[in-house]
Design an enzyme around this catalytic site. Structure first.
Site, PDB file in Angstrom:
ATOM      1  N   ARG A  38       0.786  -1.209  -0.177  1.00 51.40           N
ATOM      2  CA  ARG A  38       0.165   0.067  -0.200  1.00 51.40           C
ATOM      3  C   ARG A  38       1.036   1.361  -0.080  1.00 51.40           C
ATOM      4  O   ARG A  38       1.793   1.392   0.570  1.00 51.40           O
ATOM      5  CB  ARG A  38      -0.921  -0.078   1.244  1.00 51.40           C
ATOM      6  CG  ARG A  38      -1.669  -1.300   1.595  1.00 51.40           C
ATOM      7  CD  ARG A  38      -3.065  -0.999   0.953  1.00 51.40           C
ATOM      8  NE  ARG A  38      -3.803  -2.344   1.050  1.00 51.40           N
ATOM      9  CZ  ARG A  38      -4.841  -2.685   0.097  1.00 51.40           C
ATOM     10  NH1 ARG A  38      -5.201  -1.943  -0.673  1.00 51.40           N
ATOM     11  NH2 ARG A  38      -5.264  -3.819   0.442  1.00 51.40           N
ATOM     12  N   ASP A  39       0.435   2.172  -0.600  1.00 51.37           N
ATOM     13  CA  ASP A  39       1.107   3.501  -0.966  1.00 51.37           C
ATOM     14  C   ASP A  39       1.065   4.135   0.523  1.00 51.37           C
ATOM     15  O   ASP A  39      -0.083   4.185   1.134  1.00 51.37           O
ATOM     16  CB  ASP A  39       0.590   4.498  -2.116  1.00 51.37           C
ATOM     17  CG  ASP A  39       1.738   5.492  -2.245  1.00 51.37           C
ATOM     18  OD1 ASP A  39       2.172   5.573  -3.075  1.00 51.37           O
ATOM     19  OD2 ASP A  39       1.659   6.516  -1.381  1.00 51.37           O
ATOM     20  N   ILE A  40       1.876   4.915   1.042  1.00 47.40           N
ATOM     21  CA  ILE A  40       1.858   5.442   2.271  1.00 47.40           C
ATOM     22  C   ILE A  40       0.965   7.005   2.173  1.00 47.40           C
ATOM     23  O   ILE A  40       0.384   7.078   3.221  1.00 47.40           O
ATOM     24  CB  ILE A  40       3.404   5.895   2.721  1.00 47.40           C
ATOM     25  CG1 ILE A  40       3.527   6.138   4.015  1.00 47.40           C
ATOM     26  CG2 ILE A  40       3.757   7.313   2.040  1.00 47.40           C
ATOM     27  CD1 ILE A  40       4.974   6.033   4.567  1.00 47.40           C
ATOM     28  N   ASN A  97       5.573   6.600 -13.200  1.00 47.67           N
ATOM     29  CA  ASN A  97       6.526   7.926 -13.323  1.00 47.67           C
ATOM     30  C   ASN A  97       7.882   7.526 -13.726  1.00 47.67           C
ATOM     31  O   ASN A  97       8.551   6.909 -13.054  1.00 47.67           O
ATOM     32  CB  ASN A  97       6.266   8.806 -12.187  1.00 47.67           C
ATOM     33  CG  ASN A  97       5.042   9.213 -12.152  1.00 47.67           C
ATOM     34  OD1 ASN A  97       4.327   9.771 -12.935  1.00 47.67           O
ATOM     35  ND2 ASN A  97       4.453   9.223 -10.743  1.00 47.67           N
ATOM     36  N   HIS A 110       8.564   1.766 -10.078  1.00 45.34           N
ATOM     37  CA  HIS A 110       7.152   1.426  -9.157  1.00 45.34           C
ATOM     38  C   HIS A 110       6.250   1.719  -9.960  1.00 45.34           C
ATOM     39  O   HIS A 110       5.921   2.592 -10.610  1.00 45.34           O
ATOM     40  CB  HIS A 110       6.990   2.125  -7.903  1.00 45.34           C
ATOM     41  CG  HIS A 110       7.343   3.223  -8.022  1.00 45.34           C
ATOM     42  ND1 HIS A 110       8.952   3.927  -7.922  1.00 45.34           N
ATOM     43  CD2 HIS A 110       6.410   4.491  -7.863  1.00 45.34           C
ATOM     44  CE1 HIS A 110       8.467   5.258  -7.931  1.00 45.34           C
ATOM     45  NE2 HIS A 110       7.281   5.787  -7.747  1.00 45.34           N
ATOM     46  N   HIS A 112       2.082   2.318 -10.148  1.00 46.78           N
ATOM     47  CA  HIS A 112       0.878   2.808  -8.846  1.00 46.78           C
ATOM     48  C   HIS A 112      -0.271   1.853  -9.699  1.00 46.78           C
ATOM     49  O   HIS A 112      -0.424   1.933 -10.869  1.00 46.78           O
ATOM     50  CB  HIS A 112       0.784   4.240  -9.007  1.00 46.78           C
ATOM     51  CG  HIS A 112       1.839   5.195  -8.637  1.00 46.78           C
ATOM     52  ND1 HIS A 112       1.604   5.754  -7.345  1.00 46.78           N
ATOM     53  CD2 HIS A 112       2.845   5.675  -9.077  1.00 46.78           C
ATOM     54  CE1 HIS A 112       2.788   6.435  -7.201  1.00 46.78           C
ATOM     55  NE2 HIS A 112       3.762   6.436  -8.288  1.00 46.78           N
TER      56      HIS A 112
HETATM   57  P1  DGP Z   1       6.432   8.630  -7.556  1.00 45.70           P
HETATM   58  O1  DGP Z   1       6.215  10.087  -7.284  1.00 45.70           O
HETATM   59  O2  DGP Z   1       5.741   8.057  -8.499  1.00 45.70           O
HETATM   60  O3  DGP Z   1       7.868   8.190  -7.254  1.00 45.70           O
HETATM   61  O4  DGP Z   1       5.629   7.889  -6.021  1.00 45.70           O
HETATM   62  C1  DGP Z   1       6.194   7.698  -5.015  1.00 45.70           C
HETATM   63  C2  DGP Z   1       5.135   7.043  -3.976  1.00 45.70           C
HETATM   64  O5  DGP Z   1       5.937   6.336  -3.143  1.00 45.70           O
HETATM   65  C3  DGP Z   1       4.328   8.204  -3.283  1.00 45.70           C
HETATM   66  O6  DGP Z   1       2.821   8.032  -3.671  1.00 45.70           O
HETATM   67  C4  DGP Z   1       4.563   7.747  -2.024  1.00 45.70           C
HETATM   68  C5  DGP Z   1       5.196   6.626  -1.838  1.00 45.70           C
HETATM   69  N1  DGP Z   1       6.052   6.294  -0.834  1.00 45.70           N
HETATM   70  C6  DGP Z   1       7.137   6.981  -0.518  1.00 45.70           C
HETATM   71  N2  DGP Z   1       7.712   6.571   0.491  1.00 45.70           N
HETATM   72  C7  DGP Z   1       7.109   5.606   0.909  1.00 45.70           C
HETATM   73  C8  DGP Z   1       7.316   4.598   1.898  1.00 45.70           C
HETATM   74  O7  DGP Z   1       8.133   4.480   2.694  1.00 45.70           O
HETATM   75  N3  DGP Z   1       6.371   3.530   2.108  1.00 45.70           N
HETATM   76  C9  DGP Z   1       5.338   3.397   1.051  1.00 45.70           C
HETATM   77  N4  DGP Z   1       4.341   2.538   1.403  1.00 45.70           N
HETATM   78  N5  DGP Z   1       5.158   4.389   0.201  1.00 45.70           N
HETATM   79  C10 DGP Z   1       5.978   5.379   0.087  1.00 45.70           C
END
Ligand code: DGP
Length: 125
Positions: A38-40, A97, A110, A112
């Site tokens: 899951r995204d944070i 991205n 990654h 999304h």
């Molecule tokens: P991007 O802009 O495409 O590089 O998106 C990075 C995403 O990663 C953003 O939606 C927030 C997520 N994210 C950043 N740090 C962490 C983390 O430590 N844990 C999780 N689960 N998500 C994270």
């Protein structure tokens, strides 16, 4: 800060640490090729990140340098996550991205996966 996706892989990036188990995550799926969690900072009712286990900065790096097995395994994992989350009938969105204009922030590939509600137009205007 957006990252330059042409830079070499940095094994201290946050997703590398998640892959090594140094930072906790909310895992929804994992296999030999991919980890999904899951995204944070979720931007939809379902917001999952799917990452390959290999050290690839971006889709550009992965598509150029990933092995056929890594690419097949990763693409199949992304599809499986969506099916496991029951998103196929309602629909979902994939987004990757790559580099500065896209505002990529984490320098490990990654994808999304968004779903769980009508997602509206593809890009903010
Ligand atoms: P991007 O802009 O495409 O590089 O998106 C990075 C995403 O990663 C953003 O939606 C927030 C997520 N994210 C950043 N740090 C962490 C983390 O430590 N844990 C999780 N689960 N998500 C994270």
């Amino acid at each position: 800060m957006p990252i330059d996706a042409t830079l070499p892989y940095d094994d201290q990036n946050i997703f590398a640490k998640i892959l090594r188990g140094e930072i906790p995550n909310n895992t929804v799926y994992e296999d030999e090729w991919a980890l999904a969690f899951r995204d944070i900072n979720p931007q939809a009712p379902v917001h999952v990140l799917v990452i390959p286990r290999g050290a690839y900065v971006s889709w550009d790096d992965f598509s150029a340098n990933g092995s056929d097995s890594e690419i097949a395994g990763f693409v199949r994992a992304v599809g499986k996550v969506a099916r496991d989350l029951d998103l196929v009938e309602s629909g979902y969105r994939l987004l990757a991205n790559i580099g500065i204009d896209s505002h990529q922030e984490v320098p490990h590939l990654h994808v999304h996966l968004f779903g769980g509600k009508p997602l509206g137009p593809m890009l903010a205007r």
